[in-house]
Scaffold this motif. Structure first.
Motif, PDB file in Angstrom:
ATOM      1  N   UNK A 133     -15.749 -32.438  15.875  1.00 19.28           N
ATOM      2  CA  UNK A 133     -14.658 -33.218  16.449  1.00 19.28           C
ATOM      3  C   UNK A 133     -15.162 -34.599  16.820  1.00 19.28           C
ATOM      4  N   UNK A 193      -8.941 -31.653  17.433  1.00 19.84           N
ATOM      5  CA  UNK A 193      -8.944 -30.225  17.117  1.00 19.84           C
ATOM      6  C   UNK A 193      -8.256 -29.445  18.230  1.00 19.84           C
ATOM      7  N   UNK A 207     -14.841 -37.954   1.012  1.00 17.27           N
ATOM      8  CA  UNK A 207     -16.254 -37.574   1.055  1.00 17.27           C
ATOM      9  C   UNK A 207     -16.859 -37.365  -0.315  1.00 17.27           C
ATOM     10  N   UNK A 265     -19.131 -43.933  14.016  1.00 14.88           N
ATOM     11  CA  UNK A 265     -18.131 -42.870  13.999  1.00 14.88           C
ATOM     12  C   UNK A 265     -18.907 -41.628  14.436  1.00 14.88           C
ATOM     13  N   UNK A 293      -6.255 -28.378  11.663  1.00 12.32           N
ATOM     14  CA  UNK A 293      -6.954 -29.629  11.998  1.00 12.32           C
ATOM     15  C   UNK A 293      -7.160 -30.341  10.664  1.00 12.32           C
ATOM     16  N   UNK A 346      -9.058 -29.321   0.720  1.00 11.91           N
ATOM     17  CA  UNK A 346     -10.388 -28.751   0.907  1.00 11.91           C
ATOM     18  C   UNK A 346     -10.380 -28.082   2.278  1.00 11.91           C
ATOM     19  N   UNK A 400     -14.125 -39.798   6.042  1.00 11.54           N
ATOM     20  CA  UNK A 400     -13.433 -38.600   6.518  1.00 11.54           C
ATOM     21  C   UNK A 400     -12.872 -38.946   7.885  1.00 11.54           C
ATOM     22  N   UNK A 459     -11.949 -25.637   5.144  1.00 13.78           N
ATOM     23  CA  UNK A 459     -13.223 -25.104   5.609  1.00 13.78           C
ATOM     24  C   UNK A 459     -13.226 -23.586   5.608  1.00 13.78           C
ATOM     25  N   UNK A 515     -20.141 -22.107   3.749  1.00 13.30           N
ATOM     26  CA  UNK A 515     -20.014 -23.316   4.549  1.00 13.30           C
ATOM     27  C   UNK A 515     -19.075 -24.342   3.921  1.00 13.30           C
ATOM     28  N   UNK A 516     -19.030 -24.353   2.620  1.00 10.72           N
ATOM     29  CA  UNK A 516     -18.226 -25.377   1.962  1.00 10.72           C
ATOM     30  C   UNK A 516     -16.748 -25.032   1.934  1.00 10.72           C
ATOM     31  N   UNK A 537     -18.409 -30.132   5.635  1.00  9.17           N
ATOM     32  CA  UNK A 537     -18.217 -28.689   5.608  1.00  9.17           C
ATOM     33  C   UNK A 537     -19.487 -27.980   5.163  1.00  9.17           C
ATOM     34  N   UNK A 538     -20.464 -28.762   4.730  1.00 13.35           N
ATOM     35  CA  UNK A 538     -21.633 -28.179   4.077  1.00 13.35           C
ATOM     36  C   UNK A 538     -22.834 -28.182   5.026  1.00 13.35           C
ATOM     37  N   UNK A 539     -23.092 -27.035   5.631  1.00 12.44           N
ATOM     38  CA  UNK A 539     -24.155 -26.929   6.621  1.00 12.44           C
ATOM     39  C   UNK A 539     -25.544 -27.113   6.006  1.00 12.44           C
ATOM     40  N   UNK A 565      -9.026 -30.569   4.888  1.00  6.89           N
ATOM     41  CA  UNK A 565      -8.799 -31.975   4.531  1.00  6.89           C
ATOM     42  C   UNK A 565      -7.905 -32.080   3.310  1.00  6.89           C
ATOM     43  N   UNK A 607     -13.619 -21.504   7.871  1.00  7.14           N
ATOM     44  CA  UNK A 607     -12.933 -20.868   8.998  1.00  7.14           C
ATOM     45  C   UNK A 607     -11.431 -21.106   8.999  1.00  7.14           C
ATOM     46  N   UNK A 631     -22.390 -36.169   2.492  1.00  9.58           N
ATOM     47  CA  UNK A 631     -21.136 -36.628   3.070  1.00  9.58           C
ATOM     48  C   UNK A 631     -20.065 -35.545   3.090  1.00  9.58           C
ATOM     49  N   UNK A 632     -20.446 -34.307   2.936  1.00 12.27           N
ATOM     50  CA  UNK A 632     -19.493 -33.216   3.038  1.00 12.27           C
ATOM     51  C   UNK A 632     -19.800 -32.461   4.324  1.00 12.27           C
ATOM     52  N   UNK A 655     -16.910 -41.859   0.723  1.00 13.00           N
ATOM     53  CA  UNK A 655     -17.738 -41.054   1.620  1.00 13.00           C
ATOM     54  C   UNK A 655     -17.150 -40.914   3.006  1.00 13.00           C
ATOM     55  N   UNK A 666      -7.375 -24.233  12.017  1.00 15.48           N
ATOM     56  CA  UNK A 666      -8.747 -24.701  11.791  1.00 15.48           C
ATOM     57  C   UNK A 666      -8.805 -25.857  10.796  1.00 15.48           C
ATOM     58  N   UNK A 667     -10.032 -26.177  10.418  1.00 16.96           N
ATOM     59  CA  UNK A 667     -10.250 -27.467   9.748  1.00 16.96           C
ATOM     60  C   UNK A 667     -10.013 -27.443   8.243  1.00 16.96           C
TER      61      UNK A 667
END
Lengths: 543, 248
Positions: free
Chosen positions: A193, B110, B122, A111, B116, B47, B185, B49, B63-64, A59-61, B28, B51, A56-57, B183, B25-26
């Motif tokens: 998005x 975005x 989450x 969603x 963003x 949090x 967002x 991202x 990535x995190x 941002x985590x690829x 939260x 980028x 559920x994150x 969970x 950029x993104x």
């Protein structure tokens, strides 16, 4: 199979101890946060899939899980349905019913985001129709075609972004035709998005999308197409009986046609809704039966062969239908063919040598179940063929309506069934759960026949735990009662699945178990488990 | 939770004006649940991202991305987000901005060169927090003291839904509270009625195992409009300090 009870909740607990094989799965999704995801890797090339994140994150690829587009169906849930206001002419006219998977999160809906997994610097960045090597790089996402029974009956697809101060940025719309303007011109590498996805008629939508970009290395264009499947449920409501008796390979079905909407409903997938006739009392509707097959484009809960194989066409000798039971308050009659008032006998018969038409009449309001037996030389032991009618009620009848109807049907004292936590027949299943499983054939008074394959249980054909959802009773929102799917490997620790805890399709999740090529609010579901524990226990919970 | 501690630019003058500037950029506003030996706690945080642009450079962190204390970040609401409010009653009331007046909006969608900024639960496990979490607007300090802050969402075919509004709390969905399932967002519009430095105090609460209440409260800073030149920044800083002193 055995029954269990949980001390904290009254549960319908049909418990199965099974070992399921791990096989390739198909997924249909009714709710939850998923993505239409584009991946591009210089070595592996493109992929376009449905995805979700394991942790559920988003941002985590590293935690992304991918579902192939051709193995995944997204079904519009009940709360996606609404009436279109002004300002959305790119989808339909004001006042029309539409189904929207919204840009903002809603527990009871999809969603559905869009995500791009590509390293920065692979693609050029597009501005208008110019490209440069600045920034992370962008790709485009375009609609190439919209086909299926939804578009065939005049349905449209639209995809737009809601603007902060009102209005819409429309990217994709089939209503004015599909051309090069149906495009999201720039999705940046790494984008995540959300947009609105909407449909204007029930049925199937096969949407072909293309992703494209211009590579920085060499400058060539590259693209990829994939087709995604969306389903908008049919209403599950007909105003008259247009019954079709079919037979194929020992299987009998009594289906309900809705020719106006181009849909054929299989067993228990629709209700006949009959208003008060106001003409001498009673509740009447036109009614016809035949033994001719149907070739309507959408079939709910029916394989094609069983929809088309009219009993009179595939069998030799006379075919008829006998009414063997009426469960409901008051009496029922169908012209001179059957009347329950004088008791049901072998004379309550409909000869289907040719189509038979008359008026169906109920004397009292309520929920009415008609059970028929096909009569033919080959028909020996056949499960009753069911048609369910609502007299003076609509699809959203309440628990109080349910209790009142069954109390009158079985001549019980008023109030016998009004406690949701009660259990009049003492079979371990409370009234609330029986209300939720009314469409599946749960009976508050009699012990439900074990032969009903609509009630929860382990299905040997699909090798999954299956159950029947009535989305008119639990539209997947947070309002009680909610029907939750639960499983355990040790009978101690249980995991509940529902819109608030949707699970993960590649591990454990609710998915489809329907036959046919369309759905209604009455829908067979199943539990996917992978990998499968050696022992698995399942139950349904009403909360 | 990984928390990156940023050094303030001016030694002991630790105010939001001199926190690191999150400008694109993104990212939260997130809620984490942790038990580091002192019992279970909630942590409101940023949090961002990988980028996301912080003081002109990508945050990095793979990535995190990275997580930050709210006091370490100022979020830029650039002048490019300035819009002119139209005559839409529900928007005029919710944002506190009248027809023809300016409003600066961090948008729910975005946009290039704009933060963003979403709100996320989450990191909460639905089994531990079956009721999710509720964010509550506690206080807002605007540059003039008379500005209005709002959070709303436009989605589907519905009218805009306001979750926070300093002008019309009664018009919000739940009296300046925003409930999200675990969970989750989501993205919203954050509206500011005037330029300058804003402070928005938020609390979050949730019931661990449905029984034990956990809460946290933090202040988030927003620089609305253009970033001041250094000399102006100092004046802004003095102004911010004077605001803080008055509030105290």
């Amino acid at each position: 199979m055995q029954a269990i009870c949980n001390s904290e909740t009254v549960i319908l607990s049909l418990l199965a101890l099974v070992s399921l094989p791990s096989t390739a799965r198909e997924f249909d999704l009714l709710y939850g946060h998923h993505e239409i995801q584009t991946d591009y890797d210089p070595v592996d090339g493109w992929s376009l899939v449905v995805s979700y994140n394991l942790n559920d994150d988003f941002n985590d690829r590293t935690q992304i899980r991918r579902l192939k587009a051709d193995q995944t169906t997204l079904i519009a849930p009940p709360l996606s349905k609404g009436v279109l206001p002004n300002g959305f002419s790119f989808l339909a006219d004001p006042g029309e019913t539409v189904w929207v998977l919204p840009q903002g999160f809603d527990t009871a809906n999809h969603f559905l985001g869009m995500r791009v997994i590509a390293n920065a610097g692979i693609f050029q960045t597009r501005v208008g129709n110019n490209y440069s090597n600045i920034g992370r790089g962008t790709i485009s996402f375009s609609l190439k075609s919209a086909t299926g029974s939804g578009p065939d009956r005049g349905g449209h697809f639209a995809h737009w972004e809601s603007l902060s101060l009102g209005g819409s940025e429309v990217y994709l719309s089939s209503r004015d035709g599909i051309d090069e303007s149906d495009e999201i011109p720039t999705l940046p590498a790494g984008a995540h998005s959300h947009f609105n996805w909407a449909f204007s008629k029930p049925g199937n939508y096969f949407l072909e999308f293309e992703v494209a970009g211009r590579l920085r290395a060499g400058g060539q264009e590259t693209s990829h197409r994939e087709t995604f499947h969306f389903q908008v449920p049919h209403s599950g409501e007909v105003a008259e009986i247009n019954g079709s008796l079919c037979f194929h390979n020992k299987d009998w079905t009594l289906n309900l046609r809705d020719p106006e909407n181009g849909v054929l409903y299989g067993p228990r997938r629709a209700l006949v809704v009959i208003p008060d006739s106001n003409a001498g009392g009673g509740f009447s509707c036109p009614c016809s039966f035949d033994a001719i097959g149907s070739d309507l484009p959408d079939r709910v809960g029916l394989p094609e062969i069983l929809a088309q194989s009219g009993a009179a066409s595939v069998l030799t000798g006379p075919v008829s239908l006998r009414l063997i039971e009426h469960i409901g308050p008051g009496e029922v009659s169908f012209g001179s063919h059957f009347q329950s008032a004088d008791g049901l006998t072998t004379a309550d018969l409909i000869d289907l040598t040719s189509p038979t038409t008359a008026t169906l009449n109920f004397t009292e309001p309520g929920i009415h179940t008609l059970a028929f037996q096909p009569i033919h030389s080959t028909a020996s032991k056949v499960c009753p063929l069911i048609i369910r009618c609502l007299a003076g009620l609509d699809l959203n009848y309440s628990f109080a309506d349910w209790a009142d109807s069954y109390e009158r049907a079985y001549d019980l004292p008023s109030g016998s069934l009004t406690d949701p936590s009660g259990d009049w027949n003492g079979d371990g299943t409370d009234h609330q759960m029986k209300f939720l499983l009314d469409a599946a054939g749960a009976d508050p008074i009699r012990t439900t026949p074990s032969s009903s394959h609509f009630l929860p249980g382990y299905d040997t054909n699909s090798q999954r735990f299956t159950f029947f959802r009535d989305l008119t009773k639990d539209p997947l929102d947070n309002a009680s009662p909610n029907l939750l799917l639960s499983y355990s490997s040790d009978l101690v620790n249980w995991r509940n699945l529902g819109p608030r805890n949707r699970g993960r399709p590649l591990q454990y999740a609710e998915s489809g178990a329907e036959e046919g090529n369309a759905v209604s609010p009455f829908i067979r579901r199943s539990l996917l488990l992978s990998p499968v524990p050696l022992k698995s226990f399942f139950r349904l919970i009403a909360e | 939770m990984k928390t990156k501690t940023l050094l303030p630019l001016l030694g002991s003058l630790i105010t939001p004006s001199f926190a690191a500037l999150y400008s694109a950029d993104h990212g939260d506003i997130g809620i984490a649940y942790e038990d580091e030996g002192d019992g279970p706690e909630f942590f409101l945080h940023y949090h961002l991202g990988g980028n996301a642009i912080l003081d002109g450079s990508p945050v990095g962190g793979g990535e995190e991305g990275e997580e930050f204390e709210p006091s370490a970040i100022t979020t830029l609401v650039p002048d490019s987000t300035r819009a002119t409010m139209g005559s839409v009653a529900v928007l005029n009331s919710g944002t506190g901005v009248s027809d023809g007046s300016p409003i600066w909006i961090l948008p729910q969608g975005e946009a290039e060169g704009v933060p963003f900024l979403g709100i996320a639960t989450e990191e909460l496990d639905g089994d531990l927090f079956p009721g999710g979490a509720t964010f509550k607007l506690i206080s807002v300090t605007s540059p003039s003291g008379n500005g209005d802050f709002s959070v709303w969402q436009q989605s589907g075919i519905n009218q805009p839904e306001f979750f926070f509004s300093t002008n019309a709390a009664g018009d919000t969905v739940d009296n300046n509270q925003l409930s999200m399932s675990s969970g989750g967002h989501d993205h919203f519009n954050l509206g500011f009625s005037e330029q300058g430095m804003w402070e928005v105090e938020l609390s979050v609460s949730g019931m661990l195992n449905g029984t034990d209440l956990l809460t946290d409260t933090e202040t988030f800073s927003f620089q609305v409009g253009s970033v001041p030149e250094p000399s102006t920044a100092l004046l802004g800083l003095l102004g911010a300090l004077s605001l803080v002193r008055r509030r105290r």
